[in-house]
Design an enzyme around this catalytic site. Structure first.
Site, PDB file in Angstrom:
ATOM      1  N   ASP A 262       1.502  -9.361   2.537  1.00 10.41           N
ATOM      2  CA  ASP A 262       1.258  -7.479   1.617  1.00 10.41           C
ATOM      3  C   ASP A 262      -0.380  -7.875   1.982  1.00 10.41           C
ATOM      4  O   ASP A 262      -1.200  -8.459   1.923  1.00 10.41           O
ATOM      5  CB  ASP A 262       1.515  -7.892   0.569  1.00 10.41           C
ATOM      6  CG  ASP A 262       2.105  -6.745  -0.239  1.00 10.41           C
ATOM      7  OD1 ASP A 262       2.279  -6.621  -1.132  1.00 10.41           O
ATOM      8  OD2 ASP A 262       1.374  -6.291   0.379  1.00 10.41           O
TER       9      ASP A 262
HETATM   10  C1  GLC Z   1       1.323  -2.610  -2.477  1.00  6.95           C
HETATM   11  C2  GLC Z   1       2.925  -3.331  -2.036  1.00  6.95           C
HETATM   12  C3  GLC Z   1       3.898  -3.441  -0.441  1.00  6.95           C
HETATM   13  C4  GLC Z   1       3.964  -2.193   0.273  1.00  6.95           C
HETATM   14  C5  GLC Z   1       2.435  -2.635   1.160  1.00  6.95           C
HETATM   15  C6  GLC Z   1       1.781  -1.564   1.370  1.00  6.95           C
HETATM   16  O1  GLC Z   1       0.434  -3.891  -2.006  1.00  6.95           O
HETATM   17  O2  GLC Z   1       3.080  -4.590  -2.645  1.00  6.95           O
HETATM   18  O3  GLC Z   1       5.112  -3.695  -1.475  1.00  6.95           O
HETATM   19  O4  GLC Z   1       4.877  -2.257   1.001  1.00  6.95           O
HETATM   20  O5  GLC Z   1       1.201  -2.481   0.009  1.00  6.95           O
HETATM   21  O6  GLC Z   1       1.983   0.008   0.805  1.00  6.95           O
END
Ligand code: GLC
Length: 754
Positions: A262
């Site tokens: 993430d």
């Molecule tokens: C965010 C979220 C995740 C998302 C990622 C990209 O922090 O936790 O669900 O897909 O970043 O945007």
């Protein structure tokens, strides 16, 4: 490309090229003078723009094609970049939020929706979506429950598998499909205190028996990526959790796709206190099998040194690069780096009538009717008031709908105004004209702002200098309209910025300004229908008992107004069922239907001294999982079992099964769809088992007086759980089967596994 060509390509790549395939940069990297989050030095920025394997947050076919053309031309091996985006429940056409899709108990509608989202996003330049989010959720304080499909492992698995199939179709090389990314692995929904980025303390029993099942179904459906979660699991950050990622995800679940962190999660192992610095974080992550570093410099700045020093083997790097090259190859990017992106086609298909109709159907099926006293609904009167901020609010989507035009959302006011034989007025303006006499008159008043002044919401704070004056005027107008009407439809709800990422709330009630409006309207309304627009279960205070009808509308998206009007007007009966328990108060969180009985269950009657209870609140949810009314009445017969014993072992591959059936009759006055639910309970086992667990659901649409048989198959696999021997297995003994219209059903029968 053929596999052997990919092998040859890998062999020919420099170590710098290979490492940069593992680096994902944020979309604004290509904006003029943008700093690239986490990749600090300018030359890193230039290197990243030249060599990064993927990028997130860029869409727009022409923009994507321009970046990709330049990138492929300059790349030493002309390897195309991957373009990824959060297409969570809509790209141009926005569907009900995932929690609302869970309420449909209709995987097919989610598959259709995902297919439309993929088609729009692919035309717009996207090749990978960070969806479905499959986190099992029990705590309404967590704003991200909005992105999940709820508290049940079986429902989550069915919905997630359907979304994966919708996004990916039969082949991700197809230009109308994208690769799906299951997230957040694992158990992010169990974050302590309902707070983002927090620790999860879970036994392996709870992890395996409840939390992992949904992800497993999505991976079995062929999801090509998985995203690591921000949380720690029993003190180990997911992005460095070798057991979770290599032993469980890859070996046990058989996932051989791309594992992406993430945003920033690899680097965050340092503040977690799990890695001393980004170099150690990079080592822990690559050893755990994380292939892509989302937006930190951990991999970019440290992998080469780690390999040169022998702290990690180059094989670890090569296996990660190969998984990424495989994904690019399966998307057909080596043949068509644009994956069919085309602005003209995107304009043609975006928000098509067909897409809107599917979204409208999804809205109708997601609405959960919680109260309907004296059949207040569907609307029957000729003088209707639609009051409240969500009567006119265009922000009907969620904070995870990133690329829509909110002006294209249809409000309830607009839907009513389009309806046949309806004359629509703002407030008390304009006397009723002669040609209105035969029409239903609908008057609209906003009644209040969504938020109180200075409310903190995700990404900022709401403030309006004219807040007092505005709301005084809105309130007065609303009372006048409510007085005039025979029925008031009051549209209340959370602000878009009150659910989604980083929106945990310790108080899950509606804003005070809206409750003031509610109590004022209650005093003035002859009949009151309350609609709640929300991304999570809320503490509804006295709304349920003071409303003649109450319906949860969630974050309904583009076709919100149309779908809601279709149900309010009676063209369609509501059929939604709660995918997540609604608590009496936030103090009950986390709450879920499939809890254990305990050694001292609270008795039905009496205070329950020295039993499991609260002094000041029931144990049960205010509205339980699986609950939802229709406009009709249904009679459900006792359960009939074709036999009462199931053989655990049978010769050969033949599996034994019990058929459990009920007769369902529409004893009401209108056609309606009921969602029959099958629950099982293991009476005694080597670990205590939930009081009931959803194992199946079927919809049955019946006309008044019509009856149908609904049958479910019970087999030995459905009885398996994570036993005391730490294996998935069933254990012989007594079981109960329940078949009903929600998880509070007492319609039961007994059987044994021998
Ligand atoms: C965010 C979220 C995740 C998302 C990622 C990209 O922090 O936790 O669900 O897909 O970043 O945007």
């Amino acid at each position: 490309m053929k596999r052997e060509d990919l092998d040859a390509l890998l062999k020919d790549m420099s170590i710098e090229e290979k490492i940069m395939q593992l680096v994902q940069i944020p979309g604004w990297s290509f904006e003029k003078d943008a700093a690239v989050t986490g990749i600090a030095e300018n030359e890193a920025t230039d290197k990243a723009k030249r060599l990064a394997g993927s990028i997130l947050g860029v869409n727009g076919a022409d923009k994507v094609k321009a970046i990709q053309e330049e990138y492929v031309k300059n790349h030493p091996h002309h390897i195309p970049m991957l373009f990824m985006l959060d297409v969570i429940h809509g790209h141009d056409t926005v569907f009900p939020c995932p929690l609302a899709q869970g309420a449909t108990f209709d995987p097919e509608i989610s598959r259709k929706g995902a297919a439309i989202q993929a088609k729009e996003a692919a035309a717009d330049g996207i090749q990978v979506t960070f969806s479905p989010m499959v986190d099992l959720v029990r705590d309404a304080r967590w704003g991200r429950v909005m992105e999940s499909t709820g508290e049940d492992p079986y429902l989550n698995g069915e919905m997630a598998a359907a979304m994966v199939k919708g996004y990916q179709g039969d082949s991700i090389s197809d230009k109308e499909h994208v690769a799906a990314c299951v997230k957040h692995f694992a158990a992010y929904g169990a974050a302590e205190a309902g707070r983002d980025y927090n620790n999860c303390e879970l036994s392996e029993y709870a992890l395996r028996d409840q939390y992992l099942k949904g992800y497993n179904k999505a991976i079995d459906a062929g999801a090509r990526l998985v995203m690591t979660s921000f949380n720690t699991l029993n003190g180990v950050p997911s992005s460095g959790n070798k057991w979770l990622m290599r032993d469980v995800l890859r070996k046990e679940m058989g996932f051989d796709g791309v594992l992406i962190s993430d945003w920033g999660a690899i680097g965050e192992m340092v503040p977690w206190g799990f890695a001393e610095d980004l170099k150690e974080a990079a080592e822990l992550a690559i050893k755990a099998g994380v292939d892509i570093d989302m937006c930190t410099e951990s991999y970019a700045a440290n992998l080469e040194e780690l390999i040169n020093s022998g702290e990690i083997k180059e094989e670890l790097l090569d296996e990660a690069v190969m998984r990424i090259l495989n994904l690019k190859n399966d998307l057909g990017l080596f043949e068509d780096p644009y994956h069919g992106a085309c602005d003209e086609r995107h304009k043609e298909i975006a928000l098509s009538e067909e897409s809107r109709n599917v979204a409208r159907d999804a809205v109708r099926k997601s609405l959960v009717l919680l109260e309907n006293r004296e059949e207040t609904l569907p609307l029957k009167d000729k003088k209707i008031a639609i009051i409240g901020p969500y009567a006119v609010e265009k922000k009907l989507h969620s904070s995870w709908a990133l690329s829509l035009d909110p002006e294209k959302n249809v409000t309830l006011m607009e839907a009513a105004g389009e309806a046949d034989k309806v004359s629509l007025y703002l407030g008390m303006n304009k006397a009723i004209s002669a040609d209105d006499k035969q029409n239903t008159i609908v008057r609209v008043a906003k009644g209040s702002t969504v938020l109180d002044n200075d409310t903190v919401i995700g990404n900022g704070e709401y403030h309006d200098d004219d807040f007092e004056e505005t709301n005084e005027r809105l309130y007065a107008e609303a009372m006048e309209v409510a007085n005039w009407a025979d029925t008031v439809v009051l549209c209340l709800g959370e602000d878009l910025g009150q659910s989604g990422e980083s929106t945990s709330r310790a108080d899950i009630m509606l804003p005070d300004i809206q409750m003031e409006l509610f109590y004022g309207i209650r005093k003035n309304a002859k009949k009151l229908v309350t609609l709640i627009f929300t991304g999570r279960p809320l503490d509804l205070e006295h709304i349920p008992e003071l409303s003649d009808a109450l319906m949860i509308c969630w974050r309904p998206g583009t076709e919100g107004g149309h779908g809601i009007w279709d149900v309010l007007s009676g063209i369609h009966s509501p059929q939604g069922k709660l995918p997540m328990s609604f608590p009496w108060v936030v103090g009950q969180a986390p709450i879920h239907y499939n809890a254990f009985n305990t050694g001292r269950p609270k008795p039905e009657e009496g205070p329950g001294d020295f039993t499991t209870r609260y002094l000041d609140c029931p144990n049960e949810a205010r509205y339980p999982f699986g609950y939802g009314l229709t406009y009709s009445e249904f009679e459900i017969s006792d359960i009939v079992l074709d036999k009462t014993s199931l053989k655990k072992e049978v010769p050969g591959s033949k599996k034994d099964k019990i058929t459990a059936s009920v007769k369902v009759k529409n004893s009401g006055l209108v056609p309606a769809t009921q969602t029959m639910q099958l629950y099982l309970r293991d009476i005694s086992a080597s670990r205590v088992r939930p009081q009931m667990e959803l194992k199946g659901f079927k919809k049955v649409r019946l006309f008044p007086g019509e009856e149908a048989e609904v049958a479910f198959e019970i087999n030995e696999e459905m009885l398996r759980f994570w036993t005391i021997d730490n294996v998935y297995d069933s254990e012989k003994g007594k079981f109960k089967v329940f078949i009903g219209v929600d998880s509070a059903t007492e319609n039961e029968a007994d059987f044994v596994l021998e």
